[in-house]
Design an enzyme around this catalytic site. Structure first.
Site, PDB file in Angstrom:
ATOM      1  N   SER A  82       5.756 -19.701 -12.779  1.00 24.38           N
ATOM      2  CA  SER A  82       6.391 -20.573 -11.793  1.00 24.38           C
ATOM      3  C   SER A  82       5.417 -21.401 -10.967  1.00 24.38           C
ATOM      4  O   SER A  82       5.832 -22.221 -10.169  1.00 24.38           O
ATOM      5  CB  SER A  82       7.261 -19.742 -10.844  1.00 24.38           C
ATOM      6  N   THR A  96       6.884 -19.916  -5.686  1.00 23.66           N
ATOM      7  CA  THR A  96       5.842 -20.759  -5.087  1.00 23.66           C
ATOM      8  C   THR A  96       4.774 -19.864  -4.499  1.00 23.66           C
ATOM      9  O   THR A  96       5.089 -18.762  -4.054  1.00 23.66           O
ATOM     10  CB  THR A  96       6.446 -21.596  -3.925  1.00 23.66           C
ATOM     11  N   THR A 108       3.563 -25.138  -6.630  1.00 21.90           N
ATOM     12  CA  THR A 108       4.707 -24.657  -7.421  1.00 21.90           C
ATOM     13  C   THR A 108       4.990 -25.588  -8.598  1.00 21.90           C
ATOM     14  O   THR A 108       4.558 -26.744  -8.600  1.00 21.90           O
ATOM     15  CB  THR A 108       5.978 -24.599  -6.533  1.00 21.90           C
ATOM     16  N   ARG A 124      12.861 -34.547  -9.827  1.00 21.96           N
ATOM     17  CA  ARG A 124      13.260 -33.769  -8.636  1.00 21.96           C
ATOM     18  C   ARG A 124      12.014 -33.263  -7.915  1.00 21.96           C
ATOM     19  O   ARG A 124      11.102 -32.715  -8.517  1.00 21.96           O
ATOM     20  CB  ARG A 124      14.137 -32.596  -9.064  1.00 21.96           C
ATOM     21  N   THR A 155       9.027 -20.246   0.419  1.00 20.07           N
ATOM     22  CA  THR A 155       9.344 -20.199  -1.006  1.00 20.07           C
ATOM     23  C   THR A 155      10.851 -19.985  -1.126  1.00 20.07           C
ATOM     24  O   THR A 155      11.492 -19.495  -0.199  1.00 20.07           O
ATOM     25  CB  THR A 155       8.566 -19.090  -1.749  1.00 20.07           C
ATOM     26  N   GLY A 156      11.395 -20.387  -2.258  1.00 20.78           N
ATOM     27  CA  GLY A 156      12.838 -20.262  -2.450  1.00 20.78           C
ATOM     28  C   GLY A 156      13.422 -21.600  -2.860  1.00 20.78           C
ATOM     29  O   GLY A 156      12.688 -22.503  -3.272  1.00 20.78           O
TER      30      GLY A 156
HETATM   31  N1  ASP Z   1      10.403 -23.961  -3.270  1.00 25.68           N
HETATM   32  C1  ASP Z   1      10.236 -24.261  -4.671  1.00 25.68           C
HETATM   33  C2  ASP Z   1      11.045 -25.494  -5.003  1.00 25.68           C
HETATM   34  O1  ASP Z   1      12.201 -25.567  -4.649  1.00 25.68           O
HETATM   35  C3  ASP Z   1      10.595 -23.155  -5.574  1.00 25.68           C
HETATM   36  C4  ASP Z   1      10.355 -21.759  -5.076  1.00 25.68           C
HETATM   37  O2  ASP Z   1       9.584 -21.538  -4.167  1.00 25.68           O
HETATM   38  O3  ASP Z   1      10.962 -20.809  -5.567  1.00 25.68           O
HETATM   39  O4  ASP Z   1      10.537 -26.362  -5.670  1.00 25.68           O
END
Ligand code: ASP
Length: 270
Positions: free
Chosen positions: A24, A128, A146, A156, A179-180
């Site tokens: 990821s 991330t 990320t 995107r 993160t998320g």
């Molecule tokens: N925040 C990241 C994104 O939306 C992904 C992640 O951290 O899980 O690109």
């Protein structure tokens, strides 16, 4: 601890994850809906409040280094897509082939398999690294890297390269990172919000919890937000909070390094 550069610590720390093949971040990140891995990263320096970001960057091994070069060598903050790639190549950063056909086919297969599962069992397909540093000199710095959301629409961009969303550093107060699901972070400028909560006197832990509560208040009941934050203040206090059960964070101090479990929402002060 040894009085070296905070930015070197951020950049080299993030290199480790960008090279780790975790699926990821960096090289191993999940491809977008067109089968292409597009990377996002940013870096921010406390003392001069400078920042640099790249978004939708293809084929560069260390997007965090590209972000740092944007900060240090241009008069801009954010470069995207082909422009970011050309800049990174001109800077001599290592390029690699990320978009193998096999990777795309594998992702398509996984996607087909996931379609049959109930929504709550589907893996999020994103992650991330957000890394915050307080140097021995009392200055702060931070970075974020990320591959974003697996299967995202081409082009995107999530929260991670957006200053104030995926990362924010204020040398007088503290730093925060996220993160998320980026869409749920960037609509609230969450890292900026957490730093502002700390400015009002909250501890890093309280500030992370308060940010999550603020966001949850506005969201439709039961929404699967997937938002997780870490924060560090000027005094070296730290905290985190998240909506994801599997969310962990790590804290390294002189002589110790620990991975801590999901502190959840409302966990007691450290
Ligand atoms: N925040 C990241 C994104 O939306 C992904 C992640 O951290 O899980 O690109």
């Amino acid at each position: 601890q040894r009085g070296g550069s905070n930015l070197d610590a951020v950049e080299q720390g993030i290199w480790v994850t960008e090279s780790a093949g975790d699926g990821s971040v960096g090289l191993s990140g999940g491809p977008n809906a067109a089968g292409v891995v597009q990377l996002d990263a940013c870096i921010m320096n406390g003392p001069d409040h400078k920042a640099g970001s790249v978004a939708g960057l293809e084929g560069i091994r260390h997007p965090i280094s590209a972000a740092r070069r944007v900060m240090e060598k241009t008069r801009h903050v954010l470069l995207v897509g082909e422009g970011a790639r050309m800049f990174a190549l001109e800077e001599g950063l290592e390029s690699v082939e990320l978009n193998s056909r096999e990777k795309y086919d594998l992702w398509q297969k996984q996607r087909a398999a996931q379609k049959s599962k109930p929504a709550e069992k589907k893996p999020a397909g994103h992650d991330t690294i957000a890394l915050l540093v307080l140097g021995a000199n009392g200055n702060l710095a931070g970075g974020c890297s990320t591959s974003g959301l697996g299967g995202k629409l081409p082009g995107r961009v999530g929260d991670s390269p957006i200053i104030g969303s995926g990362l924010y550093v204020d040398n007088e107060v503290g730093a925060a990172g996220a993160t998320g699901l980026g869409e749920n972070v960037m609509r609230y400028c969450a890292s900026f919000l957490i730093v502002e909560f700390m400015r009002q006197g909250m501890s890093p832990q309280e500030a992370c919890v308060k940010a999550i509560r603020r966001i949850i208040q506005n969201e439709p009941k039961g929404a699967n937000l997937s938002i997780n934050f870490v924060a560090l203040d000027k005094h070296g206090r730290y905290g985190a909070a998240g909506t994801d059960g599997g969310f962990q964070y790590s804290v390294t101090m002189p002589g110790s390094s620990r991975v801590l479990p999901n502190p959840g929402i409302g966990t007691v002060e450290r």
